[in-house]
Design an enzyme around this catalytic site. Structure first.
Site, mmCIF file in Angstrom:
data_model
loop_
_atom_site.group_PDB
_atom_site.id
_atom_site.type_symbol
_atom_site.label_atom_id
_atom_site.label_comp_id
_atom_site.label_asym_id
_atom_site.label_seq_id
_atom_site.Cartn_x
_atom_site.Cartn_y
_atom_site.Cartn_z
ATOM 1 N N ASP A 108 44.239 63.254 56.024
ATOM 2 C CA ASP A 108 45.250 63.010 56.593
ATOM 3 C C ASP A 108 46.430 64.299 57.075
ATOM 4 O O ASP A 108 47.072 65.324 56.404
ATOM 5 C CB ASP A 108 46.663 62.414 55.225
ATOM 6 C CG ASP A 108 47.550 61.947 56.202
ATOM 7 O OD1 ASP A 108 47.376 61.219 56.727
ATOM 8 O OD2 ASP A 108 47.947 61.277 55.372
ATOM 9 N N ASP A 306 48.617 63.231 63.630
ATOM 10 C CA ASP A 306 47.932 62.596 62.313
ATOM 11 C C ASP A 306 46.682 61.615 62.441
ATOM 12 O O ASP A 306 47.062 60.176 62.715
ATOM 13 C CB ASP A 306 49.794 61.630 61.856
ATOM 14 C CG ASP A 306 49.163 60.415 60.688
ATOM 15 O OD1 ASP A 306 48.353 61.573 59.950
ATOM 16 O OD2 ASP A 306 50.350 60.078 59.664
#
Ligand SMILES: *[C@@H]1O[C@H](CO)[C@@H](O)[C@H](O)[C@H]1NC(C)=O
Ligand SMILES: *[C@@H]1O[C@H](CO)[C@@H](O)[C@H](O)[C@H]1NC(C)=O
Ligand SMILES: *[C@@H]1O[C@H](CO)[C@@H](O)[C@H](O)[C@H]1NC(C)=O
Ligand SMILES: *[C@@H]1O[C@H](CO)[C@@H](O)[C@H](O)[C@H]1NC(C)=O
Length: 491
Positions: A108, A306
């Site tokens: 992440d 992201d």
């Protein structure tokens, strides 16, 4: 299960991240000591003493880049990614403890904390799926509890646990005394087997724990990685009717770029000054089938790059301007609020430009077409959705996997920047391949650094108690929200 309207969900998530975007901590070298891990005192033979002193000397040389270290070959390593649920999320593997035990974790770049499910967890109320690998602190000789609670809040629940330190290994590197959380309770949609946790790959400035993230500890040591960066290539399976739950997901490379996975130059754009926290890029161009859509200027156009978010979220005015270029597009209602639908027969290519770049990166229409909205397959849900960050300092845009599947992405330490390059034919050939997902493999460690003394103290935590919950994981968990939303739509 009940889901908050998406735009509300998203704004809640982002508002939780408010103070995490405040003044970034300077990303200074925080005292990484090469290879000197603590061990029990015992009487040693002269040979052992000599060996120890030699090791110490090499470590010191390595730290300061002197002596033999000047010519020492630095390293890079690769971790194979798994693609879960037709591009909904991408996970890799790491190992924690001594002896090392491996775990699958979401990779992440939209958050900065590392956590894994704890084995000291029983009962359905904890929502830790049965059958996943859990971390047993008692079986690691290098484990150290920090006796400090850890909590991350997002739309319908949170992950809770305790901060600890242990040796963490990934992609051929180890960081001793890496701070992470052992999580004993999560909300129902956070973990799905086989995933046991999440590795935040953004900057320390937005870490809830205050700790230096794994990648940053390695990059900051200067002498460990060949290049202070990591790179990601993600596969596409969402246009493949034969997709299974787990497919090969691409590659995560730490310490170098893999030249067989891209062609041409890598186009690096700096993170805007003062924004080092998320991997922020300013969107400076957006076209829909070649037609320009205005995205505004300055922070109105800031985007977090992201890997932990499935789709692309942006301000509602720009999102509606995008869909106004697609004939037959309609704003979603009810559980689709914040999303837009359009006739699946339309090919939609959105292209994005970042920073001062002259390059516009197209997103395949296979990625823009996220999901069918009806059983006949004539109406589709677009991958661009509305995010409302009003009243927060969270970025206006979240650019997730919908975009990232289309480029080779590089996340660079110094200068803090993000680079994109064209995927090579080798990389493109990995899309939709029918093959088993990689299994968690750790391999041997080529280099180790120690990250110590970087967690927020209790005093700091108290002084920030009046602020909203320090949580940076919200952006990363959007992937879970999106997955759950569409899982429920399909029922
Ligand atoms: C852990 O923290 C709690 C609460 O602050 C305290 O009561 C306890 O003594 C601490 N335990 C250790 C081993 O430090
Ligand atoms: C790492 O390199 C940067 C510049 O490249 C330098 O400013 C910094 O002091 C170095 N850190 C260490 C620990 O050598
Ligand atoms: C998926 O899209 C890629 C191009 O983006 C294409 O090459 C491939 O054939 C598509 N696969 C299917 C099953 O349609
Ligand atoms: C680069 O990627 C290719 C294709 O996945 C792979 O075969 C190779 O091992 C990688 N090289 C390194 C150094 O990781």
């Amino acid at each position: 299960m009940h889901l908050l309207p998406v735009s509300l969900t998203v704004s809640c998530l982002l508002s939780l991240a408010v103070d995490t975007l405040a003044v970034p901590h300077p990303s200074i070298f925080t005292g990484a000591h090469m290879g000197l891990s603590r061990r029990a005192a015992k009487r040693r033979s002269p040979d052992e003493v000599a060996a120890s002193l030699q090791k110490r000397k090499l470590a010191l040389e390595a730290k300061y880049g002197i002596g033999h270290a000047k010519n020492r070959k630095r390293a890079s390593g690769q971790n194979l990614i798994t693609n879960e649920d037709a591009d909904s999320s991408y996970f890799g593997s790491l190992a924690i403890g001594t002896p090392a035990v491996s775990f699958d974790i979401i990779l992440d770049t939209g958050s900065s904390d590392l956590w894994v499910a704890s084995s000291e967890t029983t009962g359905a109320s904890t929502n830790i799926p049965s059958g996943i690998a859990t971390f047993d602190s008692a079986s690691s000789s290098t484990f150290k509890s920090l006796n400090q609670s850890f909590s991350i809040t997002y739309d319908s629940g949170e992950a809770q646990g305790t901060l600890a330190e242990d040796t963490v290994q990934m992609a051929g590197f180890a960081v001793s005394s890496q701070v992470f959380a052992t999580v004993s309770e999560v909300s129902s949609n956070v973990l799905s087997a086989p995933v046991s946790g999440l590795m935040g790959l953004a900057w320390q400035a937005i870490a809830s724990s205050g700790a230096t993230p794994f990648w940053q500890a390695l990059a900051a040591s200067n002498t460990t990685l060949t290049d202070g960066l990591f790179a990601v290539q993600l596969t596409r399976y969402n246009n493949d009717s034969k997709v299974t739950a787990l497919e090969p997901g691409g590659t995560f490379t730490l310490g170098a770029v893999n030249q067989s996975l891209y062609t041409g130059e890598i186009d690096y754009q700096d993170i805007p000054t003062g924004e080092v926290g998320y991997w922020i890029q300013q969107i400076t161009g957006l076209t829909v089938n070649g037609d320009a859509v205005s995205v505004g200027t300055g922070s109105d156009a800031y985007a977090a790059i992201d890997t932990g978010t499935t789709l692309v979220g942006g301000p509602s005015d720009v999102i509606s301007a995008i869909y106004s270029k697609i004939s037959g597009a309609q704003a979603g209602t009810g559980s689709l609020e914040g999303y837009w639908t359009y006739p699946c027969s339309q090919e939609v290519t959105v292209a994005l430009k970042f920073g001062d770049s002259s390059i516009s990166w197209p997103i395949s229409s296979d990625d823009f077409e996220f999901e069918s909205a009806d059983s006949s397959g004539s109406t589709c849900i677009g991958a661009f959705f509305e995010v409302d960050n009003t009243g927060t300092t969270a970025p206006a845009w979240i650019v997730g996997d919908t975009f990232l599947k289309n480029v080779y992405s590089v996340f660079k330490y110094d200068p803090p920047s993000v680079g994109f390059a064209k995927l090579s034919s080798t990389a493109l050939a990995m899309n939709g391949v029918s093959a088993p997902a990689p299994s968690a493999t750790i391999g041997s460690v080529q280099a180790e650094v120690s990250a110590t003394g970087t967690v927020d103290t209790g005093a700091n935590r108290e002084s920030s108690a009046a602020l909203p919950m320090r949580s940076s994981v919200g952006v990363g968990l959007l992937t879970v929200v999106a997955t759950t939303l569409f899982a429920s739509l399909l029922l």
